[in-house]
Design an enzyme around this catalytic site. Structure first.
Site, PDB file in Angstrom:
ATOM      1  N   ARG A 142      43.910  61.655  33.559  1.00 36.13           N
ATOM      2  CA  ARG A 142      43.761  60.696  32.444  1.00 36.13           C
ATOM      3  C   ARG A 142      43.212  59.398  32.908  1.00 36.13           C
ATOM      4  NH1 ARG A 142      48.218  57.848  33.599  1.00 36.13           N
ATOM      5  NH2 ARG A 142      50.141  58.655  34.098  1.00 36.13           N
ATOM      6  N   VAL A 163      47.319  53.535  33.638  1.00 34.37           N
ATOM      7  CA  VAL A 163      47.562  52.198  33.033  1.00 34.37           C
ATOM      8  C   VAL A 163      46.671  51.200  33.775  1.00 34.37           C
ATOM      9  CG1 VAL A 163      49.433  50.512  32.719  1.00 34.37           C
ATOM     10  CG2 VAL A 163      49.920  52.890  32.540  1.00 34.37           C
TER      11      VAL A 163
END
Lengths: 445, 70
Positions: free
Chosen positions: A293, A296
């Site tokens: 994914r 952050v």
């Protein structure tokens, strides 16, 4: 290219994704819980749908409710952000089954990398170095003790289905291992619904360095440099920088090549991150895990490469070529995770934000999830904003960081901003010789 | 007598002791959860738990009384 994107997340990452979606001329749809109705990301979207109560299981983690929101708004694609449903292969499959574009890797790649045991075996086949450890779940404490004898202390106790440092710990001897094994099992069951435990050799004075990869629509896998994430508290990252001060050009070339092989091994598409544990003294590394994914800390890679990673994710999901021509990094970038927690013991501190004044200036980027007047609730992680700085070199970036941290004014609740001032004055951090034990050492000094 | 109070807004995840239990300084009384983190609340003195004011699943505010140790 699809025309609308539903962002299945909250806070700063929802705002971040919405910004690029709208800049590309697409419609951005937000989903939110009752606790988040007043947050900036809800107002920034073109349309917003209430999911339900604050508890994640009844809002951001509820697949049925998120898919229903997509149906109601005629969304054509879903971006999961990070956390929540981002690495849930079932969610990805159901998004695709509903005829929507999934802005993430193929569900099979998520599933194969999500299981740490499977991932480690895959990496061995792909020629990516892995640490000494066990290759299947450790069923009981006696087996754990026997395996630890074989691997050699200290050993790292980890949840097979875990992440975020939860349920992880290093055991230095048998007594510590026996205690830690039970705790880790209970936590793994509770947080990840999977009590399987792994053991790995623990590297002392290690750095945590990761490589950003991008699997293009045509199948090519690119590596976009590394990020050093060694400043951690409770095994969770709080400051990241690129390039890593502990990586030589020769080592970088080897790490980037290994990360590309890891991505190719699972047929990766989109943005992903391959995490390595680096033994600075030996200038050697082993595979830790792959995050399937957006990460952050992706903004620091964006700052040095000038590439908008969210834009590339959307292009890849639509089957289109990337929008950049060069991946050559320029300068140095650092990210500070501004958390609602006290700067001494790092305990969470929810509350109302009475004053919020962001630093501005050349080379400063703030990805914020909150604004003045918002309330930070205890339901979600404590990330308030990411303060990122970019400079021509590391000293320039750190100078800029010092000014930006001092100028960031948040009142009404405790934040870890004072810790960053302390860090920027710490000899080890400034010298760049630190490792993952830095924060613990600072607190013992 | 020592009053143990919540340091922050949190959910009560686990109650470890019961009223009448003998505890020593540093023993875990309850485990709170806030912002995806477990926060153990420990006894700051030796004694008997004479009052326990929270149950699992409760939400506590900063300053709320959790337990009394005498």
């Amino acid at each position: 290219m699809f025309e609308s994107v539903l962002v299945a997340n909250r806070g700063e990452i929802a705002s971040r994704v919405i910004r690029t979606v709208r800049a590309m001329g697409l419609k951005a749809i937000a989903v939110y819980s009752e606790a988040d109705a007043d947050l900036p990301f809800v107002a920034e979207a073109d349309e917003a749908v209430l999911l339900g109560p604050p508890q994640p299981a009844q809002s951001y983690l509820d697949i049925d409710r998120v898919l229903e929101a997509a149906r109601r708004t005629n969304a054509q694609a879903i971006h999961p952000g990070y956390g929540f449903l981002a690495e849930n292969a079932e969610f990805a499959e159901r998004v695709i089954a509903q005829g929507l574009a999934w802005i993430g890797p193929p569900p099979l790649a998520i599933a194969r990398m999500g299981d740490k045991i499977n991932a480690r075996n895959l990496m061995i086949e792909a020629g990516v170095p892995v640490s000494a450890g066990v290759w299947e779940p450790v069923p009981d404490v006696a087996t754990a003790v026997a395996e630890a004898e074989r691997i050699g202390y200290p050993v790292m106790v980890k949840a097979a289905g875990g992440g975020g440092g939860i349920g992880m710990g290093a055991a230095r001897d048998e007594a510590e291992l026996v205690k830690m094994y039970q705790t880790a099992r209970t936590r793994a069951e509770r947080f990840f619904g999977n009590p399987d435990i792994l053991l790995e050799r623990y590297v002392e004075r290690a750095r945590h360095v990761e490589v950003q990869i991008l699997g293009l629509a045509d199948g090519t896998v690119l590596a976009l440099g590394e990020r050093d994430c060694s400043v951690q508290r409770r095994h969770q990252k709080i400051v990241e920088e690129t390039p890593s001060p502990g990586v030589s050009p020769e080592l970088r070339a080897r790490m980037l090549a290994a990360a590309v092989r890891a991505g190719e091994a699972v047929g990766y598409r989109g943005a992903g991150t391959v995490e390595f544990l680096l033994d600075s003294a030996a200038q050697d590394f082993v595979f830790l895990e792959m995050n399937t994914r957006l990460q952050v800390e992706h903004p620091i890679t964006e700052l040095v490469t000038g590439i908008d990673l969210v834009e590339q994710q959307l292009l890849i999901a639509a089957g289109e070529p990337p929008s950049f021509t060069s991946t050559e990094p320029r300068g140095h970038a650092v990210e500070f995770r501004v958390y609602a927690e006290d700067p001494q013991r790092f305990l969470p501190n929810p509350g109302e934000i009475k004053i919020w004044e962001e630093p501005v200036g050349e080379g400063v980027r703030i990805d914020a999830g909150y604004a003045e007047g918002n309330t930070v609730t205890p339901f979600y992680d404590p990330l308030l904003a990411k303060l990122c700085v970019h400079g021509t070199d590391r000293p320039a970036a750190l100078r800029r960081a010092g000014q930006a941290v001092a100028a960031f004014r948040i009142e009404g609740l405790k934040t870890n901003l004072p810790f960053f001032t302390e860090l920027l004055g710490d000899e080890e951090f400034v010298a760049g010789t630190y490792d993952t034990g830095l924060v613990d050492r600072m607190r013992r000094r | 007598m020592a009053e143990v109070r919540a340091e922050m807004v949190a959910n009560v995840w686990k109650v470890v002791v019961s009223e009448g239990d003998q505890v020593a300084e540093g023993d875990e009384l309850v485990v709170l959860e806030s912002m995806k983190m477990e926060i153990p609340v420990v006894a700051d003195a030796d004694g008997t738990v004479t009052a326990l004011k929270v149950a699992e699943g409760d939400v506590v505010q900063e300053g709320d009384l959790i337990a009394v140790i005498e």
